[in-house]
Write a protein that holds these residues in place. Structure first.
Motif, mmCIF file in Angstrom:
data_model
loop_
_atom_site.group_PDB
_atom_site.id
_atom_site.type_symbol
_atom_site.label_atom_id
_atom_site.label_comp_id
_atom_site.label_asym_id
_atom_site.label_seq_id
_atom_site.Cartn_x
_atom_site.Cartn_y
_atom_site.Cartn_z
ATOM 1 N N GLY A 239 59.387 28.022 115.991
ATOM 2 C CA GLY A 239 58.237 28.558 115.287
ATOM 3 C C GLY A 239 57.117 28.915 116.238
ATOM 4 N N PRO A 240 56.029 29.442 115.685
ATOM 5 C CA PRO A 240 54.926 29.913 116.519
ATOM 6 C C PRO A 240 53.993 28.808 117.004
ATOM 7 N N ASN A 241 54.067 27.635 116.404
ATOM 8 C CA ASN A 241 53.129 26.557 116.733
ATOM 9 C C ASN A 241 53.760 25.548 117.681
ATOM 10 N N PHE A 242 54.068 25.994 118.897
ATOM 11 C CA PHE A 242 54.733 25.109 119.845
ATOM 12 C C PHE A 242 53.751 24.266 120.648
ATOM 13 N N ILE A 243 52.459 24.495 120.465
ATOM 14 C CA ILE A 243 51.451 23.632 121.079
ATOM 15 C C ILE A 243 50.857 22.797 119.953
ATOM 16 N N GLY A 244 51.062 21.503 120.030
ATOM 17 C CA GLY A 244 50.499 20.612 119.027
ATOM 18 C C GLY A 244 51.406 20.336 117.841
ATOM 19 N N GLU A 245 52.494 21.062 117.695
ATOM 20 C CA GLU A 245 53.442 20.799 116.613
ATOM 21 C C GLU A 245 54.843 20.718 117.196
ATOM 22 N N ASP A 246 55.761 20.228 116.405
ATOM 23 C CA ASP A 246 57.138 20.053 116.860
ATOM 24 C C ASP A 246 57.935 21.347 116.682
ATOM 25 N N GLN A 247 57.469 22.423 117.334
ATOM 26 C CA GLN A 247 58.169 23.704 117.278
ATOM 27 C C GLN A 247 58.339 24.234 118.692
ATOM 28 N N GLN A 248 59.349 25.062 118.865
ATOM 29 C CA GLN A 248 59.607 25.694 120.150
ATOM 30 C C GLN A 248 59.752 27.192 119.936
ATOM 31 N N PRO A 249 59.404 28.020 120.944
ATOM 32 C CA PRO A 249 59.573 29.458 120.790
ATOM 33 C C PRO A 249 61.019 29.913 121.001
ATOM 34 N N GLN A 250 61.811 29.092 121.692
ATOM 35 C CA GLN A 250 63.228 29.408 121.867
ATOM 36 C C GLN A 250 63.995 28.124 122.121
ATOM 37 N N TYR A 251 65.304 28.196 121.872
ATOM 38 C CA TYR A 251 66.150 27.023 122.075
ATOM 39 C C TYR A 251 67.573 27.503 122.315
ATOM 40 N N THR A 252 68.266 26.856 123.236
ATOM 41 C CA THR A 252 69.654 27.207 123.518
ATOM 42 C C THR A 252 70.575 26.090 123.049
ATOM 43 N N VAL A 253 71.496 26.458 122.166
ATOM 44 C CA VAL A 253 72.526 25.534 121.704
ATOM 45 C C VAL A 253 73.652 25.595 122.733
ATOM 46 N N PRO A 254 74.054 24.454 123.286
ATOM 47 C CA PRO A 254 75.114 24.487 124.293
ATOM 48 C C PRO A 254 76.465 24.858 123.682
ATOM 49 N N PRO A 255 77.372 25.377 124.506
ATOM 50 C CA PRO A 255 78.707 25.704 123.994
ATOM 51 C C PRO A 255 79.402 24.433 123.520
ATOM 52 N N ASN A 256 80.211 24.571 122.461
ATOM 53 C CA ASN A 256 80.851 23.368 121.935
ATOM 54 C C ASN A 256 82.240 23.595 121.355
ATOM 55 N N PHE A 257 82.859 24.711 121.681
ATOM 56 C CA PHE A 257 84.181 24.966 121.123
ATOM 57 C C PHE A 257 84.837 26.078 121.917
ATOM 58 N N GLN A 258 86.128 26.271 121.751
ATOM 59 C CA GLN A 258 86.842 27.292 122.509
ATOM 60 C C GLN A 258 86.757 28.676 121.892
ATOM 61 N N ASP A 259 86.444 28.771 120.617
ATOM 62 C CA ASP A 259 86.388 30.057 119.946
ATOM 63 C C ASP A 259 85.380 29.959 118.808
ATOM 64 N N PHE A 260 84.862 31.090 118.353
ATOM 65 C CA PHE A 260 83.946 31.078 117.212
ATOM 66 C C PHE A 260 84.694 30.584 115.982
ATOM 67 N N GLU A 261 84.075 29.662 115.252
ATOM 68 C CA GLU A 261 84.712 29.138 114.049
ATOM 69 C C GLU A 261 83.639 28.727 113.054
ATOM 70 N N LEU A 262 83.734 29.247 111.841
ATOM 71 C CA LEU A 262 82.842 28.792 110.785
ATOM 72 C C LEU A 262 83.222 27.372 110.390
ATOM 73 N N ALA A 263 82.225 26.568 110.084
ATOM 74 C CA ALA A 263 82.463 25.169 109.729
ATOM 75 C C ALA A 263 83.200 25.052 108.401
ATOM 76 N N LYS A 264 84.020 24.034 108.301
ATOM 77 C CA LYS A 264 84.736 23.729 107.060
ATOM 78 C C LYS A 264 83.957 22.648 106.319
ATOM 79 N N ARG A 265 83.493 22.999 105.136
ATOM 80 C CA ARG A 265 82.628 22.121 104.354
ATOM 81 C C ARG A 265 83.229 20.732 104.157
ATOM 82 N N SER A 266 84.470 20.667 103.692
ATOM 83 C CA SER A 266 85.073 19.368 103.361
ATOM 84 C C SER A 266 85.178 18.459 104.585
#
Length: 126
Positions: free
Chosen positions: A78-105
């Motif tokens: 979010g835009p309020n990264f000074i004084g609030e718990d927001q960041q202007p950007q974030y990188t999610v690390p790789p965690n799988f071998q291929d793109f896969e939508l999550a299975k709800r169950s």
């Protein structure tokens, strides 16, 4: 900061719908990704780093589920990264071998305490 509608942003940046389908992502991703009000990005696994940038609009939360230790990590963009718990950007690390939508169950079995969120952020299973 000037206010713009989702349609104006789509037109200005020439955005196309993102199907969240299998794509080749060899190292990392950095895309314009517009989430209009009422829309969500579905939970998915990725084979490479995925960087989220916040430009304008309402803050959003990135949720990461660690299937090894059961930790749920929430990162606010979010835009309020000074004084609030927001960041202007974030990188999610790789965690799988291929793109896969999550299975709800499967996720509900592993993370029953956040079942409502998992239901919201996954597609129904056939």
């Amino acid at each position: 900061m000037a206010s713009a509608t989702a349609s104006e942003i789509v037109a200005k940046l020439k955005l196309n719908p993102h199907p969240e389908d299998k794509v080749d992502r060899p190292v990392s991703t950095s895309i314009y990704f517009l989430l209009p009000a009422g829309n969500v990005s579905r939970l998915h696994r990725i084979p490479c780093a995925e960087t989220w940038h916040f430009y304008l609009g309402e803050p959003l939360t990135i949720m990461e589920l660690n299937e090894v230790d059961g930790v749920v990590k929430l990162t606010n963009l979010g835009p309020n990264f000074i004084g609030e718990d927001q960041q202007p950007q974030y990188t999610v690390p790789p965690n799988f071998q291929d793109f896969e939508l999550a299975k709800r169950s499967e996720l509900i079995k592993q993370f029953p305490n956040i079942e409502p969120l998992i239901t919201l952020l996954t597609f129904p299973e056939a």
